[in-house]
Design an enzyme around this catalytic site. Structure first.
Site, mmCIF file in Angstrom:
data_model
loop_
_atom_site.group_PDB
_atom_site.id
_atom_site.type_symbol
_atom_site.label_atom_id
_atom_site.label_comp_id
_atom_site.label_asym_id
_atom_site.label_seq_id
_atom_site.Cartn_x
_atom_site.Cartn_y
_atom_site.Cartn_z
ATOM 1 N N LYS A 13 0.853 -1.231 -0.044
ATOM 2 C CA LYS A 13 0.090 0.172 0.013
ATOM 3 C C LYS A 13 0.877 1.092 0.008
ATOM 4 O O LYS A 13 0.550 2.044 -0.549
ATOM 5 C CB LYS A 13 -0.974 0.070 1.340
ATOM 6 N N ARG A 88 -9.335 1.154 8.853
ATOM 7 C CA ARG A 88 -9.256 -0.155 9.007
ATOM 8 C C ARG A 88 -9.987 -0.815 9.662
ATOM 9 O O ARG A 88 -9.995 -2.148 9.810
ATOM 10 C CB ARG A 88 -7.697 -0.093 9.759
ATOM 11 N N ARG A 122 12.550 -10.259 4.306
ATOM 12 C CA ARG A 122 12.882 -9.255 4.544
ATOM 13 C C ARG A 122 13.802 -8.905 5.543
ATOM 14 O O ARG A 122 13.618 -9.811 6.705
ATOM 15 C CB ARG A 122 11.681 -8.002 4.816
ATOM 16 N N ARG A 155 12.887 -7.813 11.047
ATOM 17 C CA ARG A 155 12.430 -6.854 12.236
ATOM 18 C C ARG A 155 11.373 -7.421 12.960
ATOM 19 O O ARG A 155 10.733 -8.593 12.503
ATOM 20 C CB ARG A 155 11.533 -5.732 11.409
ATOM 21 N N ARG A 166 -1.231 -10.332 11.823
ATOM 22 C CA ARG A 166 -1.697 -8.948 11.080
ATOM 23 C C ARG A 166 -2.530 -9.395 10.282
ATOM 24 O O ARG A 166 -3.521 -8.612 9.964
ATOM 25 C CB ARG A 166 -0.358 -8.044 10.890
HETATM 26 P P1 ADP Z 1 1.023 -2.142 8.046
HETATM 27 O O1 ADP Z 1 0.058 -1.605 6.865
HETATM 28 O O2 ADP Z 1 2.337 -2.952 7.288
HETATM 29 O O3 ADP Z 1 0.362 -2.898 9.076
HETATM 30 P P2 ADP Z 1 1.134 0.448 9.124
HETATM 31 O O4 ADP Z 1 2.255 1.203 9.058
HETATM 32 O O5 ADP Z 1 0.002 0.933 8.276
HETATM 33 O O6 ADP Z 1 1.681 -0.984 8.630
HETATM 34 O O7 ADP Z 1 0.425 0.277 10.605
HETATM 35 C C1 ADP Z 1 1.249 -0.177 11.269
HETATM 36 C C2 ADP Z 1 0.517 -0.464 12.635
HETATM 37 O O8 ADP Z 1 -0.008 0.969 13.483
HETATM 38 C C3 ADP Z 1 -0.508 -1.267 12.762
HETATM 39 O O9 ADP Z 1 -0.429 -2.587 13.174
HETATM 40 C C4 ADP Z 1 -1.516 -0.726 13.761
HETATM 41 O O10 ADP Z 1 -1.077 -1.304 15.238
HETATM 42 C C5 ADP Z 1 -1.416 0.762 13.763
HETATM 43 N N1 ADP Z 1 -2.199 1.511 13.115
HETATM 44 C C6 ADP Z 1 -1.904 1.935 11.977
HETATM 45 N N2 ADP Z 1 -3.193 2.599 11.052
HETATM 46 C C7 ADP Z 1 -4.383 2.161 11.982
HETATM 47 C C8 ADP Z 1 -5.519 2.589 11.930
HETATM 48 N N3 ADP Z 1 -6.321 2.946 11.125
HETATM 49 N N4 ADP Z 1 -6.136 1.778 13.014
HETATM 50 C C9 ADP Z 1 -5.659 1.149 13.857
HETATM 51 N N5 ADP Z 1 -4.321 1.129 14.068
HETATM 52 C C10 ADP Z 1 -3.749 1.322 13.235
#
Ligand code: ADP
Ligand code: ZN
Length: 209
Positions: A13, A88, A122, A155, A166
């Site tokens: 994304k 989300r 990774r 990581r 996740r």
């Molecule tokens: P990825 O898409 O790889 O999971 P992100 O950088 O988007 O990584 O998000 C990392 C973490 O930040 C998520 O696992 C969550 O804990 C938190 N997070 C990010 N955006 C949201 C959201 N819209 N709602 C709840 N938690 C979020």
């Protein structure tokens, strides 16, 4: 144009969001990046979010909704933006519906198997942060950074068990948003390709269709 990028963690994304923003000269709004910055700066919000993040869990809705509400009021959002990592959950999408009218939702589809393979390969340099991949971007010498000679590590949130956690959260909490936005007639599906540039081509085409 106001755009949402939906997709599983590890689907790419962020990379596609960047490409769209560059193409349309609009800002990329990533809740993950905003939360990580808060964490680094040691703010209250950052402290609250850290435990959730480390466990691969979602940060509570009211926290991220608050972040977005503030961010969308800034000047650079006037001509549109790309939301990357928000909404989300259904409550987040409903809160957003009350704030703005979204023009397009890009649903970036990549299979769980492909995501797990990608993320578990990774590696990152412990010293300088450079990234590698065991299959797609190998270092010249195994386990050693090309740039600084540092040790390459995995990581915490790229460990297969965390990735699986996740993905589970994604299927349960986030995937229902596709149906939510289909009702608004704004969803475009893009199938993630092996080559990033190919996916970008499809993403930009989907915005014009
Ligand atoms: P990825 O898409 O790889 O999971 P992100 O950088 O988007 O990584 O998000 C990392 C973490 O930040 C998520 O696992 C969550 O804990 C938190 N997070 C990010 N955006 C949201 C959201 N819209 N709602 C709840 N938690 C979020
Ligand atoms: Zn290095």
């Amino acid at each position: 144009m106001k755009i949402i990028l939906l997709g599983a963690p590890g689907a790419g994304k962020g990379t596609q969001a960047e490409a769209i923003c560059k193409h349309l000269s609009i800002p990329q709004i990533s809740t993950g990046n905003i939360i990580r910055a808060a964490l680094k700066n040691g703010t209250e919000m950052g402290k609250k979010a850290q435990a959730y993040m480390d466990a691969g869990k979602l940060v509570p809705d009211e926290v991220v909704i608050g972040i977005i509400e503030e961010r969308l009021q800034e000047d650079d959002c006037k001509n549109g933006y790309v939301l990357d990592g928000f909404p989300r959950t259904i409550p987040q999408a409903e809160a957003l519906d009350k704030m703005v009218k979204i023009d397009k939702v890009i649903d970036l589809e990549v299979s769980d198997e492909a995501i797990i393979a990608r993320m578990s390969g990774r590696r990152v340099c412990e010293k300088c942060g450079a990234t590698y991949h065991l299959l797609y971007k190998k270092p010249k010498a195994e386990g050693v950074c090309d740039i600084c000679g540092g040790t390459l590590i995995q990581r915490k949130d790229d460990h297969p068990d965390t990735v699986k956690a996740r993905l589970e959260v994604y299927h349960k909490e986030t995937e229902p948003l596709i149906a939510h936005y289909k009702k608004q007639g704004v969803v475009k599906r893009v199938d993630g390709q092996e080559e990033v540039a190919d996916t970008t081509r499809l993403t930009l085409a989907a915005l014009e269709a």
